[in-house]
Design an enzyme around this catalytic site. Sequence first.
Site, PDB file in Angstrom:
ATOM      1  N   HIS A 124       0.823  -1.226   0.000  1.00 48.38           N
ATOM      2  CA  HIS A 124       0.000   0.000   0.000  1.00 48.38           C
ATOM      3  C   HIS A 124       0.849   1.265   0.000  1.00 48.38           C
ATOM      4  CE1 HIS A 124      -3.681  -2.225   0.521  1.00 48.38           C
ATOM      5  NE2 HIS A 124      -3.279  -2.765   1.659  1.00 48.38           N
ATOM      6  N   ASP A 152      -2.521 -10.405  -2.386  1.00 45.64           N
ATOM      7  CA  ASP A 152      -3.087 -10.002  -1.099  1.00 45.64           C
ATOM      8  C   ASP A 152      -4.586  -9.715  -1.307  1.00 45.64           C
ATOM      9  OD1 ASP A 152      -2.040  -8.618   1.734  1.00 45.64           O
ATOM     10  OD2 ASP A 152      -3.818  -7.604   0.922  1.00 45.64           O
TER      11      ASP A 152
HETATM   12  C1  SP5 Z   1      -1.063  -5.127   3.928  1.00 49.32           C
HETATM   13  C2  SP5 Z   1      -2.514  -5.145   4.269  1.00 49.32           C
HETATM   14  O1  SP5 Z   1      -3.150  -6.192   4.205  1.00 49.32           O
HETATM   15  N1  SP5 Z   1      -3.047  -4.000   4.671  1.00 49.32           N
HETATM   16  C3  SP5 Z   1      -4.437  -3.946   4.996  1.00 49.32           C
HETATM   17  C4  SP5 Z   1      -4.834  -2.602   5.461  1.00 49.32           C
HETATM   18  C5  SP5 Z   1      -6.299  -2.580   5.747  1.00 49.32           C
HETATM   19  N2  SP5 Z   1      -6.611  -1.508   6.594  1.00 49.32           N
HETATM   20  C6  SP5 Z   1      -7.969  -1.108   6.584  1.00 49.32           C
HETATM   21  C7  SP5 Z   1      -8.889  -2.173   7.094  1.00 49.32           C
HETATM   22  C8  SP5 Z   1      -9.267  -1.803   8.481  1.00 49.32           C
HETATM   23  C9  SP5 Z   1      -9.669  -2.976   9.266  1.00 49.32           C
HETATM   24  N3  SP5 Z   1      -9.247  -2.701  10.587  1.00 49.32           N
HETATM   25  C10 SP5 Z   1      -9.813  -3.539  11.583  1.00 49.32           C
HETATM   26  C11 SP5 Z   1      -9.286  -3.135  12.907  1.00 49.32           C
HETATM   27  C12 SP5 Z   1      -9.427  -4.215  13.893  1.00 49.32           C
HETATM   28  N4  SP5 Z   1      -8.552  -3.978  14.976  1.00 49.32           N
HETATM   29 ZN    ZN Z   2      -4.178  -7.087   2.729  1.00 44.46          ZN
END
Ligand code: SP5
Ligand code: ZN
Length: 334
Positions: free
Chosen positions: A154, A190
Amino acid sequence: MRLFFDPRQLEHDPGQELHNGAWTAHSELPGRTRAILEAIGSTETPQDRGEGPLLRVHPPSYLAFLKTAHADWQAAGRPGNAIGYTWPVARRRPLNLSRIDAKLGQYSYDAATPIASGTWSAAYWGAQTALAAVDASLAAENSTFALCRPPGHHCGADYLGGYCYLNNAAIAAEAAIAAGKRRVAILDVDYHHGNGTQDIFYDRGDILFVSIHADPATDYPFYWGHGDETGEGAGEGFTLNLPLPQGTGLSAYRPALATALDRIAAFGADLLIVSYGADTFVGDPISHFALETADYALIARDIASLRLPTVVVMEGGYAVDALGANVAAFLSGF
Ligand code: SP5
Ligand code: ZN
């Protein structure tokens, strides 16, 4: 298959992320790496190839920011880890910023990617891990695994986001070009679209970017990864996005993979870099595909049938209890 890892990558521990209006436990944990290490056995520690190979992808200003961001944050009296709160997306004058708060907005695009005290060191050694794997793959014309953490896909040339700070796959691709390879393909499997990698190579015809991921209409990173993003200028036709709906299992995944592999075969790559995320797993806590552990061996075998020297670079995957088995299954296909 030679496996590379540097223990300094464990020093990155971002703690919490801002998600849907709340501070929640960060999904990208050091325990992810420990789980993978337990499953794959002993690894080789990379040599230090310095900052030169990182600078083929990232400008000096971004690396300088990343290196001191946490110290600058502390010097400004802020608590916890460094994170932005304002982003310069609207029309504005050229930026020449001095305050850490302003720079965090300039060099990031989300609030899920805090900079902690160990982040620079971890990201640096993650990139060195990817570089060691490239050199080993090029020398022996075979496949290697770079256990990179934090992930990279990203991250753009001058912005962090999506738990990523340095783009390991992009750094690996540029290292192969610098070593004399003429064409490098990147296959990103991914769950999330590899927006940073796509952006870095969007106008390049010598580095093909192919990605299979959740439809950005429903999933992070939302703004990139649609099927009609195909590259620009000399890079027109050298980006291929294959978005799939939530709920996708092996039967729908495999035809998309076949399309991706056909494109890579037609391109005539000298080296393949696979951005591998195990967050396509059915039990992933933040994702919505339905692949099973055994599916990763089949998918990897399909990829290996290209018969290209391949560097597998670790990206996401957050079901920590299954992560070791998922990575081991994927590597078994090579
Ligand atoms: C490298 C990769 O797989 N990055 C993924 C980034 C996704 N971020 C946004 C999704 C937010 C989900 N967050 C959940 C929080 C739970 N602690
Ligand atoms: Zn991811």
